[in-house]
Write a protein that holds these residues in place. Sequence first.
Motif, mmCIF file in Angstrom:
data_model
loop_
_atom_site.group_PDB
_atom_site.id
_atom_site.type_symbol
_atom_site.label_atom_id
_atom_site.label_comp_id
_atom_site.label_asym_id
_atom_site.label_seq_id
_atom_site.Cartn_x
_atom_site.Cartn_y
_atom_site.Cartn_z
ATOM 1 N N MET A 1 6.256 5.688 16.628
ATOM 2 C CA MET A 1 5.056 4.889 16.463
ATOM 3 C C MET A 1 5.395 3.648 15.638
ATOM 4 O O MET A 1 5.929 3.741 14.550
ATOM 5 N N ASP A 2 5.105 2.480 16.185
ATOM 6 C CA ASP A 2 5.300 1.237 15.446
ATOM 7 C C ASP A 2 4.023 0.900 14.697
ATOM 8 O O ASP A 2 2.926 1.001 15.233
ATOM 9 N N MET A 3 4.194 0.530 13.452
ATOM 10 C CA MET A 3 3.049 0.137 12.621
ATOM 11 C C MET A 3 3.279 -1.278 12.132
ATOM 12 O O MET A 3 4.349 -1.581 11.617
ATOM 13 N N ASN A 4 2.258 -2.117 12.241
ATOM 14 C CA ASN A 4 2.379 -3.441 11.639
ATOM 15 C C ASN A 4 2.165 -3.309 10.135
ATOM 16 O O ASN A 4 1.828 -2.232 9.631
ATOM 17 N N GLU A 5 2.337 -4.404 9.417
ATOM 18 C CA GLU A 5 2.264 -4.340 7.960
ATOM 19 C C GLU A 5 0.893 -3.867 7.463
ATOM 20 O O GLU A 5 0.802 -3.079 6.524
ATOM 21 N N ALA A 6 -0.164 -4.311 8.104
ATOM 22 C CA ALA A 6 -1.519 -3.901 7.688
ATOM 23 C C ALA A 6 -1.719 -2.396 7.895
ATOM 24 O O ALA A 6 -2.288 -1.710 7.029
ATOM 25 N N ALA A 7 -1.231 -1.877 9.015
ATOM 26 C CA ALA A 7 -1.361 -0.437 9.281
ATOM 27 C C ALA A 7 -0.526 0.370 8.287
ATOM 28 O O ALA A 7 -0.963 1.434 7.828
ATOM 29 N N ARG A 8 0.658 -0.140 7.944
ATOM 30 C CA ARG A 8 1.488 0.560 6.954
ATOM 31 C C ARG A 8 0.797 0.570 5.599
ATOM 32 O O ARG A 8 0.801 1.583 4.890
ATOM 33 N N SER A 9 0.180 -0.537 5.240
ATOM 34 C CA SER A 9 -0.543 -0.621 3.968
ATOM 35 C C SER A 9 -1.722 0.352 3.945
ATOM 36 O O SER A 9 -1.942 1.049 2.945
ATOM 37 N N ASP A 10 -2.474 0.405 5.043
ATOM 38 C CA ASP A 10 -3.598 1.343 5.129
ATOM 39 C C ASP A 10 -3.109 2.785 5.015
ATOM 40 O O ASP A 10 -3.708 3.603 4.318
ATOM 41 N N TRP A 11 -2.002 3.100 5.695
ATOM 42 C CA TRP A 11 -1.462 4.459 5.629
ATOM 43 C C TRP A 11 -1.056 4.770 4.195
ATOM 44 O O TRP A 11 -1.343 5.844 3.680
ATOM 45 N N TRP A 12 -0.384 3.813 3.553
ATOM 46 C CA TRP A 12 0.050 4.008 2.169
ATOM 47 C C TRP A 12 -1.136 4.314 1.262
ATOM 48 O O TRP A 12 -1.104 5.238 0.470
ATOM 49 N N GLU A 13 -2.187 3.529 1.381
ATOM 50 C CA GLU A 13 -3.363 3.709 0.530
ATOM 51 C C GLU A 13 -4.071 5.035 0.797
ATOM 52 O O GLU A 13 -4.763 5.554 -0.076
ATOM 53 N N SER A 14 -3.879 5.612 1.985
ATOM 54 C CA SER A 14 -4.526 6.894 2.309
ATOM 55 C C SER A 14 -3.799 8.092 1.690
ATOM 56 O O SER A 14 -4.337 9.199 1.672
ATOM 57 N N LEU A 15 -2.597 7.882 1.175
ATOM 58 C CA LEU A 15 -1.828 8.983 0.581
ATOM 59 C C LEU A 15 -2.399 9.392 -0.768
ATOM 60 O O LEU A 15 -2.913 8.546 -1.510
ATOM 61 N N PRO A 16 -2.248 10.663 -1.125
ATOM 62 C CA PRO A 16 -2.638 11.080 -2.481
ATOM 63 C C PRO A 16 -1.787 10.351 -3.527
ATOM 64 O O PRO A 16 -0.616 10.036 -3.291
ATOM 65 N N ALA A 17 -2.369 10.099 -4.674
ATOM 66 C CA ALA A 17 -1.682 9.369 -5.746
ATOM 67 C C ALA A 17 -0.368 10.029 -6.138
ATOM 68 O O ALA A 17 0.620 9.335 -6.425
ATOM 69 N N GLY A 18 -0.323 11.361 -6.153
ATOM 70 C CA GLY A 18 0.901 12.068 -6.533
ATOM 71 C C GLY A 18 2.054 11.772 -5.586
ATOM 72 O O GLY A 18 3.193 11.568 -6.020
ATOM 73 N N ILE A 19 1.768 11.730 -4.286
ATOM 74 C CA ILE A 19 2.810 11.423 -3.288
ATOM 75 C C ILE A 19 3.249 9.967 -3.437
ATOM 76 O O ILE A 19 4.437 9.657 -3.402
ATOM 77 N N ARG A 20 2.284 9.068 -3.621
ATOM 78 C CA ARG A 20 2.638 7.651 -3.809
ATOM 79 C C ARG A 20 3.516 7.482 -5.053
ATOM 80 O O ARG A 20 4.510 6.754 -5.022
ATOM 81 N N ASP A 21 3.167 8.177 -6.135
ATOM 82 C CA ASP A 21 3.972 8.090 -7.362
ATOM 83 C C ASP A 21 5.385 8.616 -7.139
ATOM 84 O O ASP A 21 6.364 8.047 -7.655
ATOM 85 N N GLU A 22 5.508 9.710 -6.386
ATOM 86 C CA GLU A 22 6.828 10.281 -6.127
ATOM 87 C C GLU A 22 7.682 9.294 -5.318
ATOM 88 O O GLU A 22 8.842 9.022 -5.663
ATOM 89 N N ILE A 23 7.112 8.758 -4.254
ATOM 90 C CA ILE A 23 7.851 7.805 -3.415
ATOM 91 C C ILE A 23 8.221 6.567 -4.228
ATOM 92 O O ILE A 23 9.365 6.111 -4.204
ATOM 93 N N ASP A 24 7.251 6.022 -4.974
ATOM 94 C CA ASP A 24 7.538 4.841 -5.795
ATOM 95 C C ASP A 24 8.595 5.133 -6.855
ATOM 96 O O ASP A 24 9.398 4.255 -7.187
ATOM 97 N N GLY A 25 8.616 6.349 -7.361
ATOM 98 C CA GLY A 25 9.647 6.723 -8.332
ATOM 99 C C GLY A 25 11.034 6.603 -7.728
ATOM 100 O O GLY A 25 11.963 6.076 -8.365
ATOM 101 N N TYR A 26 11.184 7.086 -6.492
ATOM 102 C CA TYR A 26 12.482 6.946 -5.818
ATOM 103 C C TYR A 26 12.791 5.482 -5.516
ATOM 104 O O TYR A 26 13.926 5.036 -5.687
ATOM 105 N N VAL A 27 11.784 4.725 -5.084
ATOM 106 C CA VAL A 27 12.000 3.308 -4.791
ATOM 107 C C VAL A 27 12.455 2.577 -6.050
ATOM 108 O O VAL A 27 13.426 1.819 -6.019
ATOM 109 N N LEU A 28 11.772 2.811 -7.167
ATOM 110 C CA LEU A 28 12.089 2.094 -8.407
ATOM 111 C C LEU A 28 13.484 2.409 -8.941
ATOM 112 O O LEU A 28 14.100 1.571 -9.589
ATOM 113 N N LYS A 29 13.984 3.611 -8.659
ATOM 114 C CA LYS A 29 15.337 3.905 -9.128
ATOM 115 C C LYS A 29 16.395 3.612 -8.067
ATOM 116 O O LYS A 29 17.555 3.932 -8.236
#
Length: 185
Positions: free
Chosen positions: A1-29
Amino acid sequence: MDMNEAARSDWWESLPAGIRDEIDGYVLKGSLLMAVKIITDIGRVPHGIGVGTAQLIANDRCRHYGDRVAREPESPLDLESLVCRAAGCAGRIVAIEAIWDGDTVHDWFVRLLAITADPAEEVPMATVYWSAAQRYVSEQGDPDPRHPVAVAAERAGRALAEHLSVPFHFAAPDTPDDEAPRWRP
């Protein structure tokens, strides 16, 4: 499935905060492979997110954080630094070798190795990534049509080998090849 940037942003915002924090933790390191794995693991079944889209989402997060994302320090390629590193080798250096390597984060890069005897080892001198190679080659001011990583590795490796009066070996200076023949005495 191809997602444009807006769809990726919407999907990201739909995630629970804990999952977003975990992913961002890996990104930041700088652990993008782990971030991509988590995105794929949680997004494949319910949303059809494959590795390609997961990489785009992880890249979106990298752009979001910009300079806050941890980066691997770049190896110095100047002769003085390489000589200093070579002086720390336990064995007698018998050659300097440049070999291609690659991964999903850096694409192709070249590792400069000191080949030693007594003990026989391969001692890392530098890892030449694209960004450092471009800077190094532009500082040298001599254009070369080959891959900048190869040009930088060859110039730095040859200079070190000449300084140490040992052979320099780079079996594939024109094309990335991680299976090129290795140096033999």
